[in-house]
Design an enzyme around this catalytic site. Structure first.
Site, PDB file in Angstrom:
ATOM      1  N   HIS A 132     -13.059  25.536   1.260  1.00  0.00           N
ATOM      2  CA  HIS A 132     -13.304  24.968  -0.074  1.00  0.00           C
ATOM      3  C   HIS A 132     -12.557  23.645  -0.184  1.00  0.00           C
ATOM      4  O   HIS A 132     -11.329  23.625  -0.277  1.00  0.00           O
ATOM      5  CB  HIS A 132     -12.853  25.934  -1.174  1.00  0.00           C
ATOM      6  CG  HIS A 132     -13.022  25.336  -2.540  1.00  0.00           C
ATOM      7  ND1 HIS A 132     -14.255  24.952  -3.022  1.00  0.00           N
ATOM      8  CD2 HIS A 132     -12.126  25.012  -3.506  1.00  0.00           C
ATOM      9  CE1 HIS A 132     -14.099  24.431  -4.228  1.00  0.00           C
ATOM     10  NE2 HIS A 132     -12.826  24.458  -4.540  1.00  0.00           N
TER      11      HIS A 132
ATOM     12  N   HIS B 219     -15.592  19.284  -9.865  1.00  0.00           N
ATOM     13  CA  HIS B 219     -15.066  20.176 -10.905  1.00  0.00           C
ATOM     14  C   HIS B 219     -13.583  19.976 -11.207  1.00  0.00           C
ATOM     15  O   HIS B 219     -13.031  20.705 -12.036  1.00  0.00           O
ATOM     16  CB  HIS B 219     -15.362  21.643 -10.564  1.00  0.00           C
ATOM     17  CG  HIS B 219     -14.795  22.097  -9.257  1.00  0.00           C
ATOM     18  ND1 HIS B 219     -15.501  22.024  -8.083  1.00  0.00           N
ATOM     19  CD2 HIS B 219     -13.598  22.636  -8.928  1.00  0.00           C
ATOM     20  CE1 HIS B 219     -14.758  22.502  -7.093  1.00  0.00           C
ATOM     21  NE2 HIS B 219     -13.600  22.877  -7.590  1.00  0.00           N
TER      22      HIS B 219
ATOM     23  N   ASP C 292     -16.011  27.603  -7.248  1.00  0.00           N
ATOM     24  CA  ASP C 292     -14.770  27.339  -7.974  1.00  0.00           C
ATOM     25  C   ASP C 292     -14.929  26.850  -9.407  1.00  0.00           C
ATOM     26  O   ASP C 292     -13.976  26.930 -10.168  1.00  0.00           O
ATOM     27  CB  ASP C 292     -13.922  26.337  -7.177  1.00  0.00           C
ATOM     28  CG  ASP C 292     -12.472  26.296  -7.639  1.00  0.00           C
ATOM     29  OD1 ASP C 292     -11.978  27.305  -8.180  1.00  0.00           O
ATOM     30  OD2 ASP C 292     -11.812  25.254  -7.462  1.00  0.00           O
TER      31      ASP C 292
ATOM     32  N   ASP D  80     -11.962  20.398  -2.203  1.00  0.00           N
ATOM     33  CA  ASP D  80     -12.077  19.659  -3.458  1.00  0.00           C
ATOM     34  C   ASP D  80     -12.224  18.167  -3.190  1.00  0.00           C
ATOM     35  O   ASP D  80     -11.436  17.587  -2.440  1.00  0.00           O
ATOM     36  CB  ASP D  80     -10.823  19.878  -4.312  1.00  0.00           C
ATOM     37  CG  ASP D  80     -10.737  21.286  -4.857  1.00  0.00           C
ATOM     38  OD1 ASP D  80     -11.696  21.722  -5.508  1.00  0.00           O
ATOM     39  OD2 ASP D  80      -9.704  21.951  -4.627  1.00  0.00           O
TER      40      ASP D  80
END
Length: 981
Positions: free
Chosen positions: A23, A386, A145, A25
């Protein structure tokens, strides 16, 4: 030892699908580039370049290994750096299904604070990149997420992209517990009331976090127990680790339907050294399958979904959305709906600007515009992440997002200026590569800073104002520019003098200008302009009009009066809409529309919630993510009266109000508009009392709203909200304020038997109706504690200047819009005005003699047939010439089926008239992200509990003939085409 890793699914066994992922970001604790190259590791050990390098090497060691990756902002960076040999290897891995792209957009976008056009744009950017490089079409949404999930995500950014499934970790803690007991974490989600089952998607909510089960995280520096199967070494533990695997699998199997479950094998920025993971997973697969009690396999979300679909299971139905999200009793993630309100405004403004940049670039011809919109596309794509537009990144990362947007905007501004110069020039298109006119634009209008309009004019020259309309219908709107002279003449292109109104510059704006121009441009600006000059511009659809401003001879008179009113009530409004204010307190008392007869007693005020710092029962504080007001007392009223000044004129009436030293507003009622525009200025929020503050505006009416209000989903559909209620579970109300907040990108409305009250916003924000008849918007927040969700900073935005670092809290200025209608009468205003807010008219300035300009330039023109405009129910949401010469066109129907008796119907767009100046040769209809033919899209069929198939048939437009090029659109339909001219 050679491990057997090639298992497929086994029909009669429990199948554990291991889905390796990282994951990553696109900015959070570090900037996107710091994350990519692995710098600043003292903040967080993370290097996406290492992840991709490492994963590619590990995948080629065993053809059964698999890995999924989502963020094209990172993959695109990596791909550009690779050798031809590495690119060939990666292409083989993708073709073999070992490397699978999930989502495939530029980022894993937020779902609360994003606009549907931005969601589509960045997804298209990523999907077309994947199609060009790999000829691959992503099949799975991977929103693991984001902090709650929107209806638009489910149907538009899901089914309409051709996704079979969407997978995510974050749903409300009460919802999750109920779903675990019912085996209903996995559902068939119908996010659209309009399209129902025709736009459904399989939605997989994980039992917990998006990491692996406890004990199975194999990141190289984690303290995990390796599977030790070499008999020559001490501490072999095959039986123990197989049993651990079995226990975890059987525990999870109790929560899911069918004999398939997913393990998400990865976490934030993991697989820095991928072999650490794959070696352990190879061993587990081998020994678990040798044991034989369950079956384990390398898998991906699309393979997992195929297995679920093949099981012929009946699934629960989910409608609407997954907002708001809470992960604890006092932990509602509803603060981020408003966090960093200024950053959310910049993203919204540049989104509309990016749309206009591509329109104007197309109409001017790409060659003539030195096309440089990619930088803004990249920056906006990153900004949808996000932790970006959501306002939940560290301050230095937020600064980086803003810098990228500013650089992208600068490049796009050059495109717009060049395009307008070409479009207005009477030169032929091929002569236009070096247009003679140089236009300038102004970014800081909202604090009255616009050098081209403030400078004095040479004797023989006028200020030339070109007004470009990016919408597909004509507009009559007030243009407002700062000037130093109240003795100006404004003429249209026919030489007619226009009515001009002057409004004196207010102190609040002058002070903002003085501070923020210095902060933004690092240089002191000249003294504030003396006036706002207002005139009405009439601009054709997708066209422009030109206005000429010159100094008048003789002494001018200001035709605007500043009044102190006698009597108890101030009545303002030069048009149909009137507002009444108390002469004593300045408080709004009522709104009245003389045309419709709607009369609504209503008050408006500013208040602030005290941010919780946590208490003895629960240490949870309010912060960037979470909104937790301190206890249950009502919010603090800022002031029960305001210093009020009224200005009246032929075009607009204005009420200037100062509520305290850090909150003021201007209410504007325009002659030809059915709404009030409220410009608020909030900040710096004081914190010297040690208290964080979350500032709202609240409108209180006499309406009987029965706990109900309606909010938009990503600027598109409106969803019904009921206070203290959830459709899917019996809600235990633990936070009566924070738990009733919802995200807004377009606005909200309430209604009763007598009237409908609507509020539209100019950026993503949070809104609620905490009591019947009330509507509130949260406009700005400043907290003094971190809320413990990872960012490690309070939400304390400051602006600093000069070497001494003189800092003050951030001031936010923005607009919201109020309107009243008869019941069911507000949708037309909401949809039309929403488009006007998203796509404001663009102003470009230069100086030239009026007659010289008119002889060498087109002063008013249409891109389309002059007798044609788009239907009022349709928006042109994409028009862009692509690198391969094809033109990407998207048209969106703006209405839901029952919104408007006239406009909620099948409508038609005539492309031959839309592109009257060019010859359209052919068109192909494609998916929403333009990566596959619409006719080739396949949909999985799902069996749904209680499905009686009685839903109304969705209305969609029919095929488009290459003879007449007429596009039909049903309510809420978006259609995407590739055009060849």
């Amino acid at each position: 030892m050679k491990y057997n890793t090639g298992a497929g699914t086994v029909p009669e066994q429990l199948n554990v699908h291991l889905v390796p992922h990282s994951h990553d970001d696109v900015g959070w604790l570090k900037t996107v580039d710091q994350y990519y190259v692995g710098s600043e590791n003292y903040i967080q050990e993370a290097c996406v370049e290492n992840v991709l390098d490492s994963v590619v090497m590990s995948l080629q060691r065993d053809p059964n290994r698999k890995f999924v990756f989502g963020e094209m902002a990172f993959f695109h960076r990596w791909w550009l750096e690779q050798t031809p040999e590495t690119k060939e290897l990666x292409x083989k891995l993708v073709k073999a299904g070992q490397l699978e792209f999930v989502n495939g957009g530029w980022c894993m976008h937020d779902e609360a604070t994003t606009h549907y056009i931005d969601m589509i744009d960045h997804t298209t950017l990523g999907h077309r990149f994947l199609q060009e490089q790999f000829n691959k079409i992503p099949r799975a949404g991977w929103q693991i997420d984001p902090f709650g999930h929107s209806a638009v995500q489910g149907y538009l950014l899901g089914a309409e992209l051709g996704f079979d499934s969407v997978h995510f970790a974050r749903i409300d803690y009460q919802d999750r517990e109920k779903r675990k007991g019912e085996k209903s974490l996995e559902v068939v989600w119908r996010g659209s009331k309009t399209f129902g089952s025709s736009a459904q998607i399989f939605a997989n909510a994980f039992p917990g976090h998006y990491g692996p089960p406890n004990g199975f995280n194999f990141e190289v520096r984690n303290n995990f127990v390796p599977l030790q199967d070499d008999p020559r070494l001490f501490d072999t533990n095959v039986e123990e680790r197989v049993q651990n695997f079995l226990d975890a699998a059987l525990t999870q199997a109790k929560l899911t339907r069918t004999n398939h479950l997913m393990w998400t094998m990865g976490d934030d920025f993991q697989y820095q050294y991928a072999e650490s993971w794959f070696k352990q997973m190879d061993k587990l697969l081998h020994h678990v399958n040798k044991d034989g009690r369950v079956n384990a396999l390398y898998s991906t979300p699309s393979l997992y979904t195929e297995a679920k679909n093949a099981a012929n299971q009946t699934w629960p139905l989910k409608i609407d959305d997954y907002f708001p999200y809470a992960d604890g009793r006092n932990a509602y993630w509803t603060g981020f709906y408003t966090s960093r309100x200024x950053x959310x405004x910049x993203x919204x403004m540049l989104s509309g600007y990016y749309l206009a940049t591509r329109h104007s670039g197309f109409f001017a011809g790409k060659k003539s515009t030195k096309y440089h919109a990619f930088d803004l596309a990249d920056a906006l794509g990153i900004a949808q992440h996000h932790d970006a537009v959501s306002g939940t990144a560290k301050q230095h990362t937020t600064n980086d997002y803003a810098k990228r947007l500013a650089l992208g905007a600068s490049k796009a501004e050059a495109v717009v200026s060049s395009s307008l110069a070409c479009l207005t020039s009477k030169q032929s298109a091929d002569q236009c590569s070096a247009p003679a006119s140089a236009f300038s634009q102004c970014h800081l209008f909202n604090i009255s800073y616009c050098p081209p309009t403030e400078s004095s004019l040479p004797d023989d020259k006028s200020l030339v104002v070109v007004v470009y309309n990016p919408l597909g219908w004509s507009r009559n709107e007030i243009v407002r520019i700062p000037v130093n002279d109240a003795n100006l003449v404004v003429k249209d292109s026919s030489g007619n003098k226009l009515e001009v109104q002057y409004v004196e510059m207010d102190d609040v704006t002058a002070n903002l200008r003085s501070f923020y121009v210095k902060x933004x441009x690092x240089x002191x600006x000249x003294x504030x302009x003396x006036y706002w000059s207002l005139f009405k511009a009439s601009v054709p659809p997708l066209g422009w009009s030109t206005y000429f401003i010159s100094e008048a001879t003789g002494k001018g008179t200001r035709n605007a009066l500043t009044l102190s009113q006698k009597g108890e009530t101030l009545n303002i409004g030069p048009g149909d809409l009137k507002m009444s204010f108390s002469s004593l307190t300045g408080q709004l008392k009522r709104m009245y529309n003389s045309k419709t007869g709607v009369d609504l007693p209503i008050q408006q005020n500013y208040l602030w919630y005290e941010s919780s710092e946590g208490d003895f029962s629960d240490y949870q504080a309010s912060g960037a993510y979470l909104f937790r007001p301190n206890g249950q007392p009502p919010p603090h009223t800022v002031s029960r009266s305001s210093v009020t000044r009224v200005t009246r004129g032929p075009l607009v009436d204005e009420v200037h109000q100062k509520f305290n030293s850090w909150i003021s507003q201007v209410t504007r009622l325009y002659k030809d508009k059915d709404h009030a525009e409220i410009e608020f200025t909030i900040g710096p929020i004081p914190t010297d009392d040690g208290v964080g503050k979350e500032v709202i505006t609240r409108m209180t009416s006499t309406m009987a709203t029965n706990k109900e209000f309606y909010t938009d989903s990503n600027g598109r559909d409106f969803l019904k909200r009921v206070r203290d209620y959830r459709e899917d579970w019996p809600l235990e109300v633990t936070q009566p304020v924070a738990g009733n907040y919802y995200p807004l990108n377009l606005g909200l409305y309430t209604k009763d038997e007598k009237s409908e009250f609507s509020v539209l916003v100019d950026r993503a924000t949070g809104g609620a109706s905490i009591k019947d008849g009330e509507v509130e918007l949260m406009l700005h927040r400043r907290t003094l504690r971190d809320d413990g969700r990872g960012v490690g900073e309070p939400l304390d935005e400051q602006v600093c200047m000069n070497k001494e670092y003189t800092c003050e809290g951030l001031t936010v200025r923005g607009n919201y819009y109020l309107s009243i209608h008869k019941p069911a009468g507000g949708s037309r205003w909401r949809r039309t005005t929403g488009q006007e807010i998203y796509s404001p008219m663009l102003l470009a300035f230069t100086q030239e003699n009026m007659e010289n300009w008119k002889s060498s330039h087109s002063t008013k023109a249409y891109a389309m047939d002059p007798n044609y405009s788009l239907p009022p129910s349709v928006a042109l949401i994409t028009l862009e010439e692509l690198d391969d010469g094809l033109v990407l066109l998207r048209l969106a129907h703006l209405y839901e089926p029952s919104e408007d008796a006239e406009y909620s119907t099948l409508t038609k767009v005539e492309l031959k008239k839309l592109f009257a100046t060019q010859k359209l040769e052919e068109l192909r209809e494609v998916s929403l992200s333009a990566n596959q033919e619409k006719s080739e899209m396949k949909k999985m069929k799902w069996s749904v509990e209680g499905d009686n198939e009685q839903e109304p048939q969705a209305v969609r437009g029919g095929p488009v003939s290459n003879a007449d090029f007429v596009v039909e659109l049903g309510p809420m339909e978006i259609r995407t085409f590739l055009l060849q001219f």
